[in-house]
Scaffold this motif. Sequence first.
Motif, PDB file in Angstrom:
ATOM      1  N   ASP A   1     -11.577   9.308  -6.703  1.00 41.23           N
ATOM      2  CA  ASP A   1     -11.139  10.340  -5.757  1.00 41.23           C
ATOM      3  C   ASP A   1     -12.164  11.476  -5.670  1.00 41.23           C
ATOM      4  O   ASP A   1     -12.451  11.988  -4.589  1.00 41.23           O
ATOM      5  N   ARG A   2     -12.725  11.861  -6.804  1.00 48.15           N
ATOM      6  CA  ARG A   2     -13.752  12.920  -6.810  1.00 48.15           C
ATOM      7  C   ARG A   2     -15.021  12.450  -6.106  1.00 48.15           C
ATOM      8  O   ARG A   2     -15.647  13.196  -5.364  1.00 48.15           O
ATOM      9  N   ALA A   3     -15.411  11.196  -6.333  1.00 46.42           N
ATOM     10  CA  ALA A   3     -16.598  10.650  -5.670  1.00 46.42           C
ATOM     11  C   ALA A   3     -16.382  10.621  -4.154  1.00 46.42           C
ATOM     12  O   ALA A   3     -17.298  10.904  -3.381  1.00 46.42           O
ATOM     13  N   ARG A   4     -15.158  10.311  -3.725  1.00 47.66           N
ATOM     14  CA  ARG A   4     -14.827  10.277  -2.294  1.00 47.66           C
ATOM     15  C   ARG A   4     -14.919  11.669  -1.671  1.00 47.66           C
ATOM     16  O   ARG A   4     -15.291  11.823  -0.513  1.00 47.66           O
TER      17      ARG A   4
ATOM     18  N   LEU B   1     -17.502  17.803   0.633  1.00 48.22           N
ATOM     19  CA  LEU B   1     -17.631  19.112  -0.018  1.00 48.22           C
ATOM     20  C   LEU B   1     -19.082  19.590  -0.055  1.00 48.22           C
ATOM     21  O   LEU B   1     -19.338  20.793  -0.012  1.00 48.22           O
ATOM     22  N   CYS B   2     -20.019  18.654  -0.135  1.00 51.49           N
ATOM     23  CA  CYS B   2     -21.445  19.015  -0.154  1.00 51.49           C
ATOM     24  C   CYS B   2     -22.089  18.893   1.224  1.00 51.49           C
ATOM     25  O   CYS B   2     -23.314  19.032   1.351  1.00 51.49           O
ATOM     26  N   LYS B   3     -21.282  18.622   2.235  1.00 52.81           N
ATOM     27  CA  LYS B   3     -21.767  18.532   3.628  1.00 52.81           C
ATOM     28  C   LYS B   3     -22.932  17.546   3.756  1.00 52.81           C
ATOM     29  O   LYS B   3     -23.973  17.870   4.327  1.00 52.81           O
ATOM     30  N   LEU B   4     -22.731  16.336   3.220  1.00 46.37           N
ATOM     31  CA  LEU B   4     -23.786  15.333   3.255  1.00 46.37           C
ATOM     32  C   LEU B   4     -23.875  14.622   4.596  1.00 46.37           C
ATOM     33  O   LEU B   4     -24.897  14.009   4.903  1.00 46.37           O
ATOM     34  N   GLY B   5     -22.827  14.677   5.384  1.00 45.45           N
ATOM     35  CA  GLY B   5     -22.856  14.067   6.703  1.00 45.45           C
ATOM     36  C   GLY B   5     -23.059  12.564   6.669  1.00 45.45           C
ATOM     37  O   GLY B   5     -23.822  12.027   7.464  1.00 45.45           O
ATOM     38  N   ILE B   6     -22.386  11.895   5.752  1.00 39.11           N
ATOM     39  CA  ILE B   6     -22.481  10.433   5.709  1.00 39.11           C
ATOM     40  C   ILE B   6     -21.156   9.843   6.162  1.00 39.11           C
ATOM     41  O   ILE B   6     -20.098  10.414   5.941  1.00 39.11           O
ATOM     42  N   SER B   7     -21.238   8.681   6.805  1.00 36.19           N
ATOM     43  CA  SER B   7     -20.024   8.031   7.288  1.00 36.19           C
ATOM     44  C   SER B   7     -19.692   6.788   6.465  1.00 36.19           C
ATOM     45  O   SER B   7     -18.847   6.003   6.850  1.00 36.19           O
ATOM     46  N   ILE B   8     -20.367   6.613   5.350  1.00 34.45           N
ATOM     47  CA  ILE B   8     -20.121   5.467   4.477  1.00 34.45           C
ATOM     48  C   ILE B   8     -18.885   5.776   3.644  1.00 34.45           C
ATOM     49  O   ILE B   8     -18.809   6.823   3.005  1.00 34.45           O
TER      50      ILE B   8
ATOM     51  N   SER C   1     -16.035   4.386  -2.138  1.00 38.39           N
ATOM     52  CA  SER C   1     -14.934   3.687  -2.784  1.00 38.39           C
ATOM     53  C   SER C   1     -15.511   2.670  -3.752  1.00 38.39           C
ATOM     54  O   SER C   1     -16.619   2.168  -3.532  1.00 38.39           O
ATOM     55  N   PRO C   2     -14.773   2.337  -4.796  1.00 30.49           N
ATOM     56  CA  PRO C   2     -15.246   1.273  -5.697  1.00 30.49           C
ATOM     57  C   PRO C   2     -15.319  -0.073  -4.986  1.00 30.49           C
ATOM     58  O   PRO C   2     -15.924  -1.015  -5.480  1.00 30.49           O
ATOM     59  N   HIS C   3     -14.711  -0.168  -3.796  1.00 27.61           N
ATOM     60  CA  HIS C   3     -14.681  -1.424  -3.053  1.00 27.61           C
ATOM     61  C   HIS C   3     -15.651  -1.452  -1.882  1.00 27.61           C
ATOM     62  O   HIS C   3     -15.601  -2.358  -1.059  1.00 27.61           O
ATOM     63  N   THR C   4     -16.535  -0.455  -1.777  1.00 29.07           N
ATOM     64  CA  THR C   4     -17.512  -0.419  -0.692  1.00 29.07           C
ATOM     65  C   THR C   4     -18.475  -1.599  -0.836  1.00 29.07           C
ATOM     66  O   THR C   4     -18.964  -1.881  -1.936  1.00 29.07           O
ATOM     67  N   ASP C   5     -18.718  -2.303   0.273  1.00 33.05           N
ATOM     68  CA  ASP C   5     -19.671  -3.422   0.275  1.00 33.05           C
ATOM     69  C   ASP C   5     -21.057  -2.844   0.572  1.00 33.05           C
ATOM     70  O   ASP C   5     -21.378  -2.559   1.720  1.00 33.05           O
ATOM     71  N   CYS C   6     -21.844  -2.665  -0.459  1.00 33.98           N
ATOM     72  CA  CYS C   6     -23.171  -2.049  -0.319  1.00 33.98           C
ATOM     73  C   CYS C   6     -24.098  -2.824   0.618  1.00 33.98           C
ATOM     74  O   CYS C   6     -24.974  -2.251   1.248  1.00 33.98           O
ATOM     75  N   ASP C   7     -23.885  -4.140   0.724  1.00 35.66           N
ATOM     76  CA  ASP C   7     -24.742  -4.952   1.584  1.00 35.66           C
ATOM     77  C   ASP C   7     -24.531  -4.659   3.064  1.00 35.66           C
ATOM     78  O   ASP C   7     -25.372  -5.018   3.899  1.00 35.66           O
ATOM     79  N   LYS C   8     -23.441  -4.015   3.414  1.00 33.30           N
ATOM     80  CA  LYS C   8     -23.158  -3.701   4.832  1.00 33.30           C
ATOM     81  C   LYS C   8     -23.644  -2.326   5.246  1.00 33.30           C
ATOM     82  O   LYS C   8     -23.507  -1.924   6.393  1.00 33.30           O
ATOM     83  N   ILE C   9     -24.230  -1.592   4.329  1.00 38.01           N
ATOM     84  CA  ILE C   9     -24.698  -0.231   4.631  1.00 38.01           C
ATOM     85  C   ILE C   9     -25.970  -0.292   5.464  1.00 38.01           C
ATOM     86  O   ILE C   9     -26.892  -1.012   5.145  1.00 38.01           O
ATOM     87  N   GLN C  10     -25.974   0.467   6.547  1.00 33.51           N
ATOM     88  CA  GLN C  10     -27.147   0.550   7.425  1.00 33.51           C
ATOM     89  C   GLN C  10     -27.817   1.850   7.153  1.00 33.51           C
ATOM     90  O   GLN C  10     -28.697   2.308   6.972  1.00 33.51           O
TER      91      GLN C  10
END
Length: 129
Positions: free
Chosen positions: A102-105, A110-117, A120-129
């Motif tokens: 939850d903190r990682a999410r 909170l840091c205004k990183l502007g990422i849309s990924i 989650s522990p279930h994120t499929d890293c191979d699908k990241i563009q």
Amino acid sequence: MAPSTRRANAILVVVMLLAAAMAALAADVLVAEAAAEVSCGDAVSALIPCGSFLVGAVAGAPSESCCRGAQGLRRTAGTPGARRALCRCLEQSGPSFGVLPDRARQLPALCKLGISIPVSPHTDCDKIQ
């Protein structure tokens, strides 16, 4: 030395110089691409100031130094391959440090990183563009 032999030698020298220049250029491109990647150790080091926030030891928002480290890490991961490698690194190392999902999410917003990924522990890293 005959003129045709001198000419052949001159052409050979020019070809060798061109080959050397192309090899140097290719090496520069490879070095630049490697520099664009961030090692897993460097990624974890950049997020050390986030540790107390990510494990839930402090209430509220992450520190400014945490957000600076996260923002720097985001800038460093400028290619899809670098982002996928970073994702795999954090996915593998997060649990060993006791990072709360939850903190990682929360961290990107909170840091205004502007990422849309999705974080989650279930994120499929191979699908990241």
